[in-house]
Scaffold this motif. Sequence first.
Motif, short mmCIF file in Angstrom:
data_model
loop_
_atom_site.label_atom_id
_atom_site.label_comp_id
_atom_site.label_asym_id
_atom_site.label_seq_id
_atom_site.Cartn_x
_atom_site.Cartn_y
_atom_site.Cartn_z
N ASP A 55 36.82 -39.65 -14.56
CA ASP A 55 37.32 -38.85 -13.43
C ASP A 55 38.57 -39.48 -12.81
N GLN A 56 38.46 -40.78 -12.52
CA GLN A 56 39.58 -41.48 -11.87
C GLN A 56 40.84 -41.38 -12.71
N LEU A 57 40.67 -41.61 -14.02
CA LEU A 57 41.83 -41.60 -14.91
C LEU A 57 42.45 -40.21 -14.99
N ILE A 58 41.60 -39.20 -15.10
CA ILE A 58 42.12 -37.83 -15.22
C ILE A 58 42.78 -37.39 -13.91
N ALA A 59 42.15 -37.78 -12.78
CA ALA A 59 42.74 -37.41 -11.48
C ALA A 59 44.12 -38.03 -11.33
N ALA A 60 44.24 -39.30 -11.71
CA ALA A 60 45.53 -39.98 -11.60
C ALA A 60 46.53 -39.35 -12.56
N ALA A 61 46.07 -39.00 -13.77
CA ALA A 61 46.95 -38.37 -14.76
C ALA A 61 47.43 -37.01 -14.24
N HIS A 62 46.50 -36.24 -13.66
CA HIS A 62 46.86 -34.92 -13.13
C HIS A 62 47.96 -35.05 -12.07
N SER A 63 47.83 -36.06 -11.22
CA SER A 63 48.82 -36.20 -10.17
C SER A 63 50.18 -36.60 -10.77
N ARG A 64 50.18 -37.41 -11.82
CA ARG A 64 51.45 -37.75 -12.49
C ARG A 64 52.07 -36.51 -13.15
N LEU A 65 51.22 -35.72 -13.80
CA LEU A 65 51.74 -34.54 -14.51
C LEU A 65 52.31 -33.53 -13.52
N ARG A 66 51.71 -33.46 -12.34
CA ARG A 66 52.24 -32.54 -11.32
C ARG A 66 53.60 -33.00 -10.84
N ARG A 67 53.85 -34.29 -10.96
CA ARG A 67 55.18 -34.81 -10.60
C ARG A 67 56.13 -34.72 -11.78
N SER A 68 55.75 -33.90 -12.79
CA SER A 68 56.60 -33.63 -13.95
C SER A 68 56.78 -34.80 -14.90
N GLU A 69 55.82 -35.74 -14.89
CA GLU A 69 55.91 -36.79 -15.91
C GLU A 69 55.39 -36.25 -17.23
N GLY A 70 55.78 -36.86 -18.34
CA GLY A 70 55.44 -36.35 -19.66
C GLY A 70 53.98 -36.56 -20.02
N VAL A 71 53.43 -35.63 -20.79
CA VAL A 71 52.02 -35.69 -21.18
C VAL A 71 51.74 -36.93 -22.05
N THR A 72 52.63 -37.21 -23.01
CA THR A 72 52.38 -38.31 -23.94
C THR A 72 52.34 -39.66 -23.21
N ASP A 73 53.35 -39.91 -22.39
CA ASP A 73 53.37 -41.17 -21.63
C ASP A 73 52.12 -41.30 -20.77
N THR A 74 51.81 -40.21 -20.08
CA THR A 74 50.66 -40.22 -19.17
C THR A 74 49.38 -40.52 -19.95
N ALA A 75 49.23 -39.90 -21.12
CA ALA A 75 48.03 -40.10 -21.93
C ALA A 75 47.86 -41.57 -22.30
N PHE A 76 48.92 -42.18 -22.81
CA PHE A 76 48.78 -43.56 -23.27
C PHE A 76 48.67 -44.54 -22.11
N ASP A 77 49.40 -44.25 -21.01
CA ASP A 77 49.27 -45.12 -19.84
C ASP A 77 47.87 -45.04 -19.23
N SER A 78 47.17 -43.94 -19.48
CA SER A 78 45.83 -43.77 -18.91
C SER A 78 44.76 -44.43 -19.77
#
Length: 355
Positions: free
Chosen positions: A138-161
């Motif tokens: 949950d924590q990881l997905i919530a943080a990823a969702h907030s990054r994606l909403r700020r228009s960060e890339g899906v690939t970077d977000t996935a690996f950083d998570s």
Amino acid sequence: MINQLSMTPTVALPPEEEMYQALLNRNREYEGIFVVGVRTTGIFCRPACSARKPKREHVEFFAGVEQAQAAGYRACKVCQPTRAQGYEPAWLQPILAAVSAGRRLRDTDIRDSGVEPARVRRWFKANYGKTFQAWQRDQLIAAAHSRLRRSEGVTDTAFDSGFESLSGFSDAFHRLAGFTPSKSRCHKLLLVRRLLTPLGPMFAVADDDGLCLLEFADRKRLEQQLLRVQRRLNAQFVSGDHELLQATEIQLMEYFAGKRRQFDVRLQLLGTQFQRQCWQALQAIPYGQTCSYLEQASALGAPSAVRAVANANGQNSLAIILPCHRVVGKDGRLTGYAGGLWRKQRLLDLELGAA
Ligand SMILES: [Zn+2]
């Protein structure tokens, strides 16, 4: 319409026999209702302390930590009654810190840090009703969702998570959020956090539009309240953090310290027009004062709608902030409160003491 609170500031305690039985049974439901001093040791404990239980003639009951300390008792090192109930224990802190720094912990990592994974599992089950792994996801997905909403890339977000593949991330994200990572800009998640208060843990829920739920974790019908919020906003709950949840936590601490009388966190009032009117009327009752249901109904121009007003107050999902605890029966008696009457009494005592 407002009456000055006329009750005495001394806090009512349940009968001694009842409290002693609660002590013998280590009954957690009495947490926050009393602490117990042991005359022979000079130490005071929570009702559910695991230490050996003293004889009846050696104990003395107090409504709270301050009273016990004023009578000369020292806090027990086992149950730590001066700490907020439900606090995160010291051994758990490094684990929580690692997760909030974005690390993904496996059982082996936890064991390497010197903590038994089973202990972590038990704590999460008892305090969140879910496994540590589910909470962490949950924590990881919530943080990823907030990054994606700020228009960060899906690939970077996935690996950083901490995910090893893009598809693994996308699957986990979709399972939890109900939409794919690339749709994050147009879909919300409801972030849930557990907050600690002197009256026990609370759950708070928010998204960017505002705080939409604040309830005691053991309140009656909590599940229904959560479902109602979820349906209304058509979004999934995810354990995570949000600036509004942090602001709520800080303001609650100030409130419980007697240093805050009004909350200014952005709110979402999720109800019918009538319910929203009732809830706004609650906000008009000044701190430290009470009014009756009839007075609340009259203020709304609907004096015959007392029952409807009481129902609307019962549907209030923003405890303390929308102060339905300030509404009492005609004769000043405390009537229903979803978080329990003893909490209503404590909130009124707190406000009267600080006012
Ligand atoms: Zn103790």
